[in-house]
Write an enzyme that holds these catalytic residues in place. Structure first.
Site, PDB file in Angstrom:
ATOM      1  N   SER A   1       0.851  -1.191   0.000  1.00  0.00           N
ATOM      2  CA  SER A   1       0.000   0.000   0.000  1.00  0.00           C
ATOM      3  C   SER A   1       0.890   1.245   0.000  1.00  0.00           C
ATOM      4  O   SER A   1       1.688   1.417  -0.914  1.00  0.00           O
ATOM      5  CB  SER A   1      -0.955  -0.043   1.196  1.00  0.00           C
ATOM      6  OG  SER A   1      -1.958   0.933   1.058  1.00  0.00           O
TER       7      SER A   1
ATOM      8  N   ASP B   1      -8.907  -4.697  -6.346  1.00  0.00           N
ATOM      9  CA  ASP B   1      -8.531  -3.578  -5.479  1.00  0.00           C
ATOM     10  C   ASP B   1      -9.365  -2.341  -5.831  1.00  0.00           C
ATOM     11  O   ASP B   1      -9.358  -1.892  -6.983  1.00  0.00           O
ATOM     12  CB  ASP B   1      -7.047  -3.285  -5.671  1.00  0.00           C
ATOM     13  CG  ASP B   1      -6.475  -2.348  -4.620  1.00  0.00           C
ATOM     14  OD1 ASP B   1      -7.240  -1.594  -4.006  1.00  0.00           O
ATOM     15  OD2 ASP B   1      -5.243  -2.374  -4.423  1.00  0.00           O
TER      16      ASP B   1
ATOM     17  N   HIS C   1      -7.181  -5.149  -2.069  1.00  0.00           N
ATOM     18  CA  HIS C   1      -6.017  -4.360  -1.673  1.00  0.00           C
ATOM     19  C   HIS C   1      -5.108  -5.112  -0.707  1.00  0.00           C
ATOM     20  O   HIS C   1      -3.934  -4.779  -0.570  1.00  0.00           O
ATOM     21  CB  HIS C   1      -6.486  -3.047  -1.036  1.00  0.00           C
ATOM     22  CG  HIS C   1      -5.407  -2.028  -0.875  1.00  0.00           C
ATOM     23  ND1 HIS C   1      -4.715  -1.504  -1.945  1.00  0.00           N
ATOM     24  CD2 HIS C   1      -4.876  -1.437   0.239  1.00  0.00           C
ATOM     25  CE1 HIS C   1      -3.823  -0.631  -1.508  1.00  0.00           C
ATOM     26  NE2 HIS C   1      -3.897  -0.579  -0.189  1.00  0.00           N
TER      27      HIS C   1
END
Length: 647
Positions: free
Chosen positions: A475, A562, A594
């Protein structure tokens, strides 16, 4: 050194998340089954005789909570990482499960439970408008639901234990927030204004049992958050507790009376503080019995029984049942008993300087050979092991933190011969608001410089071999990996990124609709894509603008579902690297979002990462056959024997 099998470190835990029903009669926990997790439920007095109720490799829950009727359990589920979470219930007497939010495409979550309404819950759900979540009241016995409060644009609601909305939170310009008090149906008046600099460190935590006040963590007018109480009628504030130089990050309240009992500060380690003598005795027993960092996971309404855990860096989390009257702990189980006796390494707490005078709480783990660490910096006697290849682990968020305790990735990397440095760079939470706010609009700027400063320290201290540096993260951490390979292309030998934002302008434009209320907060914290000046800065800080600078090997992975970072980012990155002939490996997980959650995908990611590191740095690797990669994982690139002409 013998390699610890990846399955031992990253496979599903043997048992986690134990909890008690509010009445104390029942006991539940999650257990490994068919590679996934299954929810087991039974009686507290015979907790070893629980029975499996729901779950498995495909459908197992990752978390759950008891309803106050002590018969129903709630758990969230989405579809392959799409983050359209639905709220499900399980009747532990019949074994029946029910989707309490059964409308396609909605995103829902539990807003409140109350002992006053044991068979009812409040749910936030965006069924009417994808951009806003209305409050719905749901009966867990029948599944019947009705909208009880329509959201006209608020970010959050504060309700009392009678399910009455007392306050709502709205976003203001420049990232500030305001709490408003509901004085009559449809009538709101300002209650509490929170400047932008305090928006992430000041939060209302709950309403008192009598409904006359709220408790909050409050950093206004100071650097660290203290615990306060606001009168709901007058707005008057009383300070309940504060600690010099440390944020209060967690509050313990009585499960039935809502009386404050204790709180946690967390800089280097979690430290509990009591608000009364009785709780002080409990915390002393729990602290003295096991050591490690204490977490209180579950308590009965009458507080007679608690479930707690103790976390250490060199052992799996251990769970215990606390008999409060007898002041006695009964061991339950370890999350990963197979780790017992394995060569796990300690985690050293450090305070590292930045180039502009800030201090970063960081954690260093090294292979068990010399050097022996004697404070900070490392002593000059480096012995036989150092300098080691180093992995810089970058946490996500970025408004999160890394903490002391057992970390599977750290132990895995150290076991493969790496030193591991995890850094709380500016923008991390838990170190005062000045440190947090120093990260505003510094994605790829000062936040990135902090990471480089940490690496420079590790090299100068004799810990890290400057020729064998790796940067790894997911991330925001993945973004930092790409930023490192484009901004400092000769510093790192390679990088590993999971779901990284590549184009910051596209990232901010394409957030999920229910994040739209946070636009001003994102504009302040990351950058304003709506203005020409903001777009200029964001473009300069976007890895997508500098992909021609990447020359070092890169392994990156992405979840096809995602909703935060577009798959187009990952596909575009792969196309550029393929055209330029840069060594790379790209893994697309078709059934993930994600975050990787499926056990087979977690195993595959770490196996590929280990193969990648071994190919680049000749570090040891557990044998792995690419033919065993699950069908839902699509591999491309020009490494590990893949055909570079087959994207």
């Amino acid at each position: 050194m013998t390699l610890i099998p990846r399955e031992t470190l990253f496979g599903a835990p043997v048992a986690i998340a134990p909890s008690l029903s509010p009445d104390g009669r029942r006991f539940a926990y999650l257990e490994r089954s068919d590679g996934g997790l299954v929810l087991r439920v039974g009686w507290r007095r015979r907790w070893r005789s629980t029975v499996p109720m729901f779950g498995g490799a495909e459908a197992g829950p990752s978390s759950y909570t008891w309803c106050y009727d002590s018969r129903h359990i709630l758990f969230p589920r989405d579809e392959s990482g799409d983050e359209n979470w639905h709220v499900f219930s399980l009747d532990v007497e019949t074994g029946q499960t029910r989707d309490l939010t059964p409308w396609p495409g909605v995103a829902a979550g539990v807003a409140a439970l109350s002992p006053r309404h044991p068979t009812q819950i409040l749910v936030l759900m965006n069924r009417r408008d994808p951009a806003v979540h209305d409050l719905w009241r749901v009966d867990v016995e029948t599944g019947e639901s009705r909208e009880v409060f329509r959201n006209t644009g608020f970010m959050r609601f504060i309700v009392d234990d009678d399910f009455t909305v007392r306050l709502a939170q709205e976003a203001l310009e420049d990232g500030a927030v305001r709490y408003l008090r509901l004085t009559a149906p449809g009538t709101w008046e300002p209650f509490l204004d929170i400047p932008a600099e305090d928006a992430l460190t000041t939060v209302i935590t709950g309403v008192t049992r009598d409904g006359r006040a709220v408790h909050a963590l409050d950093s206004r007018g100071r650097d660290v958050a203290r615990l306060v109480r606001f009168d709901l009628e007058s707005g008057a504030m009383d300070v309940v507790a504060e600690e010099e130089g440390e944020d209060i990050v967690e509050v313990l309240v009585h499960p039935e009376t809502f009386r404050l009992q204790g709180y946690v500060t967390h800089r280097l380690r979690r430290i509990w503080h009591s608000c009364d003598e009785e709780t002080a005795r409990d915390l002393q027993v729990l602290a003295d019995t096991h050591g490690g960092d204490l977490h209180i996971l579950s308590r009965t309404l009458d507080q007679a029984w608690w479930v707690v855990s103790h976390a250490r860096e060199t052992a799996a989390t251990r769970f215990s049942l606390y008999d409060r009257q007898a002041r006695r702990l009964e061991p339950l189980f370890s999350a990963r008993p197979e780790l017992d006796g394995l060569p796990l390494v300690p985690m050293q707490s450090l305070s590292l300087p930045t180039r502009d005078g800030l201090e970063m709480v960081s954690y260093l783990s090294t292979p068990p050979q010399p050097p022996i660490l004697q404070g900070s910096p490392i002593t000059e006697d480096t012995g036989g092991g150092a300098p080691w290849p180093l992995v810089l682990l970058v946490h996500g968020g970025p408004w999160g933190r890394v903490a002391w305790g057992y970390d599977a990735a750290t132990q895995w990397l150290v076991n493969r011969g790496f030193a591991v440095l995890a850094v709380n760079f500016r923008g991390s939470v838990g170190f005062g608001k000045a440190f947090l706010n120093a990260g505003d609009r510094e994605w790829g700027g000062a936040m990135q410089q902090d990471l480089i400063d940490a690496v420079d320290w590790a090299v100068s201290a004799g810990v890290a071999d400057p020729r064998r540096l790796v940067v790894m993260g997911g991330s925001y951490g993945g973004y930092a990996v790409l930023r490192a390979l484009t901004e400092t292309p000769e510093l790192f030998a390679c990088g590993i990124a999971l779901c990284p934002p590549v184009d910051l302008i596209g990232f901010l434009r394409n957030v999920p609709p229910y994040w739209s209320r946070m636009a001003e907060i994102f504009a302040r914290r990351i950058g304003d894509h709506r203005s020409a000046e903001g777009r200029k800065m964001l473009k300069a800080r976007s890895p997508s603008s500098h992909l021609d600078r990447i020359s070092r090997p890169l392994f990156f992975a992405h979840g096809a579902n995602d909703v935060r970072v577009s798959r187009d980012d990952a596909d575009g990155l792969a196309a550029v690297l393929r055209t330029r002939g840069v060594p790379h490996l790209y893994a697309l997980f078709e059934n993930e979002g994600h975050v990787l959650v499926r056990p087979e995908n977690i195993a595959t990611f770490h196996a590929l990462a280990e193969e990648f590191l071994s190919a680049v740095l000749k570090t040891p690797a557990q044998p792995f056959d690419l033919a065993t990669v699950p069908p839902a994982v699509r591999l491309s690139g020009n490494m590990l024997g893949l055909d570079p002409g087959n994207p």
